[in-house]
Design a protein around this motif. Sequence first.
Motif, PDB file in Angstrom:
ATOM      1  N   PHE A 139       0.857  -1.190   0.000  1.00  0.00           N
ATOM      2  CA  PHE A 139       0.000   0.000   0.000  1.00  0.00           C
ATOM      3  C   PHE A 139       0.892   1.238   0.000  1.00  0.00           C
ATOM      4  N   PRO A 140       1.142   1.823  -1.178  1.00  0.00           N
ATOM      5  CA  PRO A 140       2.100   2.937  -1.275  1.00  0.00           C
ATOM      6  C   PRO A 140       1.685   4.199  -0.533  1.00  0.00           C
ATOM      7  N   THR A 141       0.374   4.399  -0.268  1.00  0.00           N
ATOM      8  CA  THR A 141      -0.090   5.598   0.423  1.00  0.00           C
ATOM      9  C   THR A 141      -1.104   5.211   1.497  1.00  0.00           C
ATOM     10  N   LYS A 142      -1.278   6.108   2.450  1.00  0.00           N
ATOM     11  CA  LYS A 142      -2.262   5.868   3.502  1.00  0.00           C
ATOM     12  C   LYS A 142      -3.664   5.818   2.917  1.00  0.00           C
ATOM     13  N   GLU A 143      -3.940   6.662   1.925  1.00  0.00           N
ATOM     14  CA  GLU A 143      -5.274   6.667   1.314  1.00  0.00           C
ATOM     15  C   GLU A 143      -5.593   5.318   0.682  1.00  0.00           C
ATOM     16  N   LEU A 144      -4.619   4.730  -0.010  1.00  0.00           N
ATOM     17  CA  LEU A 144      -4.849   3.429  -0.635  1.00  0.00           C
ATOM     18  C   LEU A 144      -5.019   2.339   0.425  1.00  0.00           C
ATOM     19  N   LEU A 145      -4.315   2.460   1.541  1.00  0.00           N
ATOM     20  CA  LEU A 145      -4.508   1.508   2.631  1.00  0.00           C
ATOM     21  C   LEU A 145      -5.913   1.615   3.192  1.00  0.00           C
ATOM     22  N   LEU A 146      -6.410   2.836   3.372  1.00  0.00           N
ATOM     23  CA  LEU A 146      -7.756   3.021   3.911  1.00  0.00           C
ATOM     24  C   LEU A 146      -8.819   2.472   2.967  1.00  0.00           C
ATOM     25  N   VAL A 147      -8.624   2.697   1.661  1.00  0.00           N
ATOM     26  CA  VAL A 147      -9.553   2.111   0.695  1.00  0.00           C
ATOM     27  C   VAL A 147      -9.483   0.582   0.780  1.00  0.00           C
ATOM     28  N   GLY A 148      -8.271   0.053   0.931  1.00  0.00           N
ATOM     29  CA  GLY A 148      -8.117  -1.387   1.070  1.00  0.00           C
ATOM     30  C   GLY A 148      -8.849  -1.926   2.285  1.00  0.00           C
ATOM     31  N   VAL A 149      -8.818  -1.172   3.392  1.00  0.00           N
ATOM     32  CA  VAL A 149      -9.538  -1.576   4.598  1.00  0.00           C
ATOM     33  C   VAL A 149     -11.035  -1.639   4.326  1.00  0.00           C
ATOM     34  N   LEU A 150     -11.564  -0.630   3.652  1.00  0.00           N
ATOM     35  CA  LEU A 150     -12.996  -0.610   3.362  1.00  0.00           C
ATOM     36  C   LEU A 150     -13.380  -1.754   2.422  1.00  0.00           C
ATOM     37  N   GLU A 151     -12.545  -2.013   1.419  1.00  0.00           N
ATOM     38  CA  GLU A 151     -12.821  -3.124   0.503  1.00  0.00           C
ATOM     39  C   GLU A 151     -12.778  -4.458   1.242  1.00  0.00           C
ATOM     40  N   ALA A 152     -11.778  -4.615   2.107  1.00  0.00           N
ATOM     41  CA  ALA A 152     -11.658  -5.863   2.862  1.00  0.00           C
ATOM     42  C   ALA A 152     -12.830  -6.038   3.811  1.00  0.00           C
ATOM     43  N   ARG A 153     -13.253  -4.947   4.442  1.00  0.00           N
ATOM     44  CA  ARG A 153     -14.393  -5.033   5.346  1.00  0.00           C
ATOM     45  C   ARG A 153     -15.631  -5.510   4.607  1.00  0.00           C
ATOM     46  N   ASP A 154     -15.859  -4.979   3.414  1.00  0.00           N
ATOM     47  CA  ASP A 154     -17.004  -5.436   2.627  1.00  0.00           C
ATOM     48  C   ASP A 154     -16.868  -6.918   2.290  1.00  0.00           C
ATOM     49  N   ARG A 155     -15.658  -7.344   1.954  1.00  0.00           N
ATOM     50  CA  ARG A 155     -15.441  -8.741   1.582  1.00  0.00           C
ATOM     51  C   ARG A 155     -15.663  -9.660   2.780  1.00  0.00           C
ATOM     52  N   TRP A 156     -15.110  -9.284   3.923  1.00  0.00           N
ATOM     53  CA  TRP A 156     -15.302 -10.092   5.128  1.00  0.00           C
ATOM     54  C   TRP A 156     -16.769 -10.102   5.544  1.00  0.00           C
ATOM     55  N   ASP A 157     -17.406  -8.941   5.457  1.00  0.00           N
ATOM     56  CA  ASP A 157     -18.807  -8.848   5.858  1.00  0.00           C
ATOM     57  C   ASP A 157     -19.699  -9.684   4.958  1.00  0.00           C
ATOM     58  N   LEU A 158     -19.417  -9.673   3.658  1.00  0.00           N
ATOM     59  CA  LEU A 158     -20.216 -10.443   2.717  1.00  0.00           C
ATOM     60  C   LEU A 158     -20.108 -11.926   3.028  1.00  0.00           C
ATOM     61  N   ALA A 159     -18.894 -12.386   3.365  1.00  0.00           N
ATOM     62  CA  ALA A 159     -18.709 -13.794   3.702  1.00  0.00           C
ATOM     63  C   ALA A 159     -19.492 -14.152   4.959  1.00  0.00           C
ATOM     64  N   SER A 160     -19.485 -13.258   5.962  1.00  0.00           N
ATOM     65  CA  SER A 160     -20.210 -13.526   7.202  1.00  0.00           C
ATOM     66  C   SER A 160     -21.719 -13.501   6.980  1.00  0.00           C
TER      67      SER A 160
END
Length: 244
Positions: free
Chosen positions: A71-92
């Motif tokens: 994650f080259p920037t903090k903004e991209l890391l934060l977007v990654g967190v939101l994307e991952a949260r959606d992915r984890w939430d969808l699985a649950s």
Amino acid sequence: MTARDQDGPREGGGGAPRAGGGGREARRLERREAILESAMELIAERGYRRTTLAAVAERAGLTQQGLLHHFPTKELLLVGVLEARDRWDLASAAAASGSRTGTLAALVDYNATRPGIVRTYTVLSADSVTEDHPARAFFESRFRSVRASLAEVLRAECGDTLPGGLTPERAAPLMVAVLDGLQLQWLLDPQEVDMPAAFRDFLALLGRGEEESGGPGDGPGGEPADGGPGGERADGAGGGFSSG
């Protein structure tokens, strides 16, 4: 799980790569997931403005340079967190039972227990309206998906015509506005704004009463809230039932 829980050397160390054609890719994905989990934990604890890349790297068991490789920037890391949260939430949420609007209400209940993540979503979504913001494409796509998912929910539960004569497609943006607007008001004044209760009031206007909604603290289908990395649980099924 964090990278320090995994076998093998710290990012940037001199250890040999794992054997097998998929070992290197599997290790990369494990480290990426460890970074995202660590970032989510720190955001929940400190808020996103006080969460630094250095702190995320330390908790994930990586060097900061190793983190920047993913994650080259903090903004991209934060977007990654939101994307991952959606992915984890969808699985649950895939295992959830009960009515869809009841699941929505339970997800709003759960969002009320994690203001750090909700705050991150709210700030990033607002910031993303600026030109060339790194999260803009993510939020444009996410809101399209949310509106489509909510239209399906409303059609399945309320039919082709809702109270007032609205179609599910016309009502879906209004439900998004209610979800996000309640989150903003709750973040600003949690003592005055009871977000779960207010959302159930909104469902009552649609003819979906408390019997469909479960109770505060319940998971989808009335189950206790659990699951997801770091104790997180579903709050965005079907591409994002809950906007935040």
